[in-house]
Design a protein around this motif. Sequence first.
Motif, PDB file in Angstrom:
ATOM      1  N   ALA A   1      16.888 -11.085  -8.123  1.00 45.37           N
ATOM      2  CA  ALA A   1      15.697 -10.235  -8.167  1.00 45.37           C
ATOM      3  C   ALA A   1      14.668 -10.793  -9.149  1.00 45.37           C
ATOM      4  O   ALA A   1      13.459 -10.815  -8.860  1.00 45.37           O
ATOM      5  CB  ALA A   1      16.083  -8.811  -8.559  1.00 45.37           C
ATOM      6  N   ARG A   2      15.131 -11.251 -10.302  1.00 48.06           N
ATOM      7  CA  ARG A   2      14.211 -11.812 -11.295  1.00 48.06           C
ATOM      8  C   ARG A   2      13.497 -13.040 -10.739  1.00 48.06           C
ATOM      9  O   ARG A   2      12.266 -13.168 -10.873  1.00 48.06           O
ATOM     10  CB  ARG A   2      14.980 -12.197 -12.558  1.00 48.06           C
ATOM     11  N   SER A   3      14.241 -13.927 -10.115  1.00 44.11           N
ATOM     12  CA  SER A   3      13.654 -15.156  -9.576  1.00 44.11           C
ATOM     13  C   SER A   3      12.635 -14.857  -8.480  1.00 44.11           C
ATOM     14  O   SER A   3      11.635 -15.566  -8.339  1.00 44.11           O
ATOM     15  CB  SER A   3      14.750 -16.073  -9.036  1.00 44.11           C
ATOM     16  N   ALA A   4      12.899 -13.808  -7.693  1.00 43.27           N
ATOM     17  CA  ALA A   4      12.016 -13.471  -6.569  1.00 43.27           C
ATOM     18  C   ALA A   4      10.869 -12.556  -6.978  1.00 43.27           C
ATOM     19  O   ALA A   4       9.980 -12.273  -6.162  1.00 43.27           O
ATOM     20  CB  ALA A   4      12.828 -12.826  -5.457  1.00 43.27           C
ATOM     21  N   GLY A   5      10.885 -12.062  -8.211  1.00 48.34           N
ATOM     22  CA  GLY A   5       9.847 -11.136  -8.647  1.00 48.34           C
ATOM     23  C   GLY A   5       9.918  -9.790  -7.964  1.00 48.34           C
ATOM     24  O   GLY A   5       8.893  -9.147  -7.715  1.00 48.34           O
ATOM     25  N   LEU A   6      11.143  -9.333  -7.670  1.00 46.71           N
ATOM     26  CA  LEU A   6      11.348  -8.080  -6.957  1.00 46.71           C
ATOM     27  C   LEU A   6      11.964  -7.026  -7.880  1.00 46.71           C
ATOM     28  O   LEU A   6      12.657  -7.358  -8.839  1.00 46.71           O
ATOM     29  CB  LEU A   6      12.264  -8.295  -5.747  1.00 46.71           C
ATOM     30  N   VAL A   7      11.716  -5.776  -7.557  1.00 47.11           N
ATOM     31  CA  VAL A   7      12.282  -4.665  -8.322  1.00 47.11           C
ATOM     32  C   VAL A   7      13.717  -4.434  -7.866  1.00 47.11           C
ATOM     33  O   VAL A   7      13.991  -4.330  -6.663  1.00 47.11           O
ATOM     34  CB  VAL A   7      11.462  -3.384  -8.136  1.00 47.11           C
ATOM     35  N   LEU A   8      14.621  -4.354  -8.830  1.00 44.22           N
ATOM     36  CA  LEU A   8      16.014  -4.008  -8.578  1.00 44.22           C
ATOM     37  C   LEU A   8      16.399  -2.928  -9.572  1.00 44.22           C
ATOM     38  O   LEU A   8      16.212  -3.099 -10.778  1.00 44.22           O
ATOM     39  CB  LEU A   8      16.915  -5.237  -8.755  1.00 44.22           C
TER      40      LEU A   8
ATOM     41  N   ASP B   1       9.548  -1.749   2.757  1.00 41.58           N
ATOM     42  CA  ASP B   1       9.251  -2.443   1.505  1.00 41.58           C
ATOM     43  C   ASP B   1      10.392  -2.339   0.501  1.00 41.58           C
ATOM     44  O   ASP B   1      10.595  -3.230  -0.314  1.00 41.58           O
ATOM     45  CB  ASP B   1       8.000  -1.840   0.850  1.00 41.58           C
ATOM     46  N   LEU B   2      11.107  -1.221   0.576  1.00 41.40           N
ATOM     47  CA  LEU B   2      12.160  -0.899  -0.390  1.00 41.40           C
ATOM     48  C   LEU B   2      13.419  -0.505   0.361  1.00 41.40           C
ATOM     49  O   LEU B   2      13.382   0.367   1.225  1.00 41.40           O
ATOM     50  CB  LEU B   2      11.706   0.265  -1.284  1.00 41.40           C
ATOM     51  N   VAL B   3      14.525  -1.165   0.033  1.00 42.44           N
ATOM     52  CA  VAL B   3      15.813  -0.847   0.658  1.00 42.44           C
ATOM     53  C   VAL B   3      16.657  -0.056  -0.334  1.00 42.44           C
ATOM     54  O   VAL B   3      16.858  -0.483  -1.479  1.00 42.44           O
ATOM     55  CB  VAL B   3      16.557  -2.133   1.089  1.00 42.44           C
ATOM     56  N   ILE B   4      17.131   1.117   0.090  1.00 46.81           N
ATOM     57  CA  ILE B   4      18.014   1.960  -0.720  1.00 46.81           C
ATOM     58  C   ILE B   4      19.433   1.806  -0.176  1.00 46.81           C
ATOM     59  O   ILE B   4      19.687   2.135   0.985  1.00 46.81           O
ATOM     60  CB  ILE B   4      17.605   3.446  -0.658  1.00 46.81           C
TER      61      ILE B   4
ATOM     62  N   GLN C   1       0.842  -1.182   0.000  1.00 47.66           N
ATOM     63  CA  GLN C   1       0.000   0.000   0.000  1.00 47.66           C
ATOM     64  C   GLN C   1       0.889   1.248   0.000  1.00 47.66           C
ATOM     65  O   GLN C   1       1.956   1.269   0.597  1.00 47.66           O
ATOM     66  CB  GLN C   1      -0.900   0.016   1.247  1.00 47.66           C
ATOM     67  N   ARG C   2       0.432   2.286  -0.676  1.00 50.84           N
ATOM     68  CA  ARG C   2       1.175   3.537  -0.633  1.00 50.84           C
ATOM     69  C   ARG C   2       0.849   4.281   0.648  1.00 50.84           C
ATOM     70  O   ARG C   2      -0.262   4.191   1.132  1.00 50.84           O
ATOM     71  CB  ARG C   2       0.809   4.392  -1.842  1.00 50.84           C
ATOM     72  N   PRO C   3       1.770   5.072   1.209  1.00 48.33           N
ATOM     73  CA  PRO C   3       3.120   5.246   0.704  1.00 48.33           C
ATOM     74  C   PRO C   3       4.013   4.026   0.962  1.00 48.33           C
ATOM     75  O   PRO C   3       3.822   3.307   1.925  1.00 48.33           O
ATOM     76  CB  PRO C   3       3.627   6.470   1.478  1.00 48.33           C
ATOM     77  N   ILE C   4       4.969   3.825   0.090  1.00 45.78           N
ATOM     78  CA  ILE C   4       5.884   2.692   0.168  1.00 45.78           C
ATOM     79  C   ILE C   4       6.918   2.971   1.255  1.00 45.78           C
ATOM     80  O   ILE C   4       7.531   4.044   1.295  1.00 45.78           O
ATOM     81  CB  ILE C   4       6.574   2.486  -1.190  1.00 45.78           C
ATOM     82  N   GLY C   5       7.112   2.016   2.163  1.00 51.96           N
ATOM     83  CA  GLY C   5       8.075   2.180   3.246  1.00 51.96           C
ATOM     84  C   GLY C   5       9.507   1.989   2.774  1.00 51.96           C
ATOM     85  O   GLY C   5       9.851   0.960   2.195  1.00 51.96           O
ATOM     86  N   VAL C   6      10.348   2.978   3.013  1.00 55.82           N
ATOM     87  CA  VAL C   6      11.736   2.968   2.559  1.00 55.82           C
ATOM     88  C   VAL C   6      12.683   2.769   3.734  1.00 55.82           C
ATOM     89  O   VAL C   6      12.541   3.427   4.777  1.00 55.82           O
ATOM     90  CB  VAL C   6      12.083   4.293   1.845  1.00 55.82           C
ATOM     91  N   GLY C   7      13.642   1.884   3.554  1.00 59.19           N
ATOM     92  CA  GLY C   7      14.741   1.719   4.492  1.00 59.19           C
ATOM     93  C   GLY C   7      16.021   2.205   3.838  1.00 59.19           C
ATOM     94  O   GLY C   7      16.422   1.700   2.783  1.00 59.19           O
ATOM     95  N   LEU C   8      16.640   3.220   4.420  1.00 59.73           N
ATOM     96  CA  LEU C   8      17.828   3.852   3.841  1.00 59.73           C
ATOM     97  C   LEU C   8      19.076   3.318   4.533  1.00 59.73           C
ATOM     98  O   LEU C   8      19.257   3.520   5.740  1.00 59.73           O
ATOM     99  CB  LEU C   8      17.725   5.366   4.020  1.00 59.73           C
TER     100      LEU C   8
END
Length: 345
Positions: A112-119, A67-70, A3-10
């Motif tokens: 990332a491709r195998s897991a269906g994740l955005v890289l 949700d997203l690690v930078i 769900q938005r907003p997407i949680g970011v871990g920096l």
Amino acid sequence: MIQRPIGVGLVGFGLAGARLHAPVIAATGEFRIAAIMTSRREEAHAAWPDAAVVGDVDALIGRPEVDLVIVVSPNPTHAPVARAALAAGKHVVVDKPFVTDIADGEALIEQARSAGLVLSVYHNRRWDADFLTVRDLLQSGALGEVMLAELCWDRHRAAIKRGWREEAQDGSGLLSDLGPHLVDQMLQLFGHPDAVWADIVTQRAGAAVDDYFDLRFHYGELRVRLASSTLVAAARSRFALHGTRASFVKHGIDPQEAVLRAGGSPDQPGYGVEDARDRGMLTLADGKGHTVPTVRGDWRVFYRGVANAITNGAPAPVDPADALAGLRLIGRAREAAAAGRLVML
């Protein structure tokens, strides 16, 4: 479903994390900074009081709201941090350079491709004002057939700065710092080259890493030069393209970084708009010329693309395979410099 907003871990809160990523992420309106991994706890708390501040990568990756690690930590850590984040089911953005070892990059892309994740990789300079202007000029045909293109990025830093970037290790030095941006811009404009010649040296007294490079790429008759020096006070043109119809010469650096370094925000009026005095000059074959309005730059486009990829399944704004292709070219340039000859690609 996220769900938005997407949680970011920096991961990392130095200059790049605190100034060049966090404000851009927040300004897109599609993310919230949920956690920051840094030793600069007080600084991070003051800047982002609603974010959890943790001291290690595992603690950040383990938080369910992330949700997203930078990844904005030192270059040698990019691959292991990204690998751990993907293994935990997190989407990942890695600052440039993507990796310090090509095999690590290939493995991350497959993971990332195998897991269906955005890289994706933060090649934000695709959304620089000057680059966008040059791209539009090339597409318009105003220059005719380009035969010489020079992309230069100079600094004057005679003193050796403390920190990992000046230490002799993988991922350090000027070519690893600015080279990925210049090579990526070249690939976006001209595609893959046929050959490379290179000169990569250390010029400053006491320096442990390369601080000068001059790369010459061949595209049939076209020559593309990528150059950078740490000892240039009167900087060369940032872009100089010469074609059968006209030349375009542009000085100065995209204004976004200066705004962000000073604590500004992409939300402020005029962000990404270059001063009219800094416009590039288009000179026709008869010697007549005029300035060209500079396209507005906007690094937020990258993170909007990341959000679209996560929530809607769109392609990543920067394909990590593109970043890897650029790093392969840098590796071949190092081979050319070591051999002192032209290397065919």
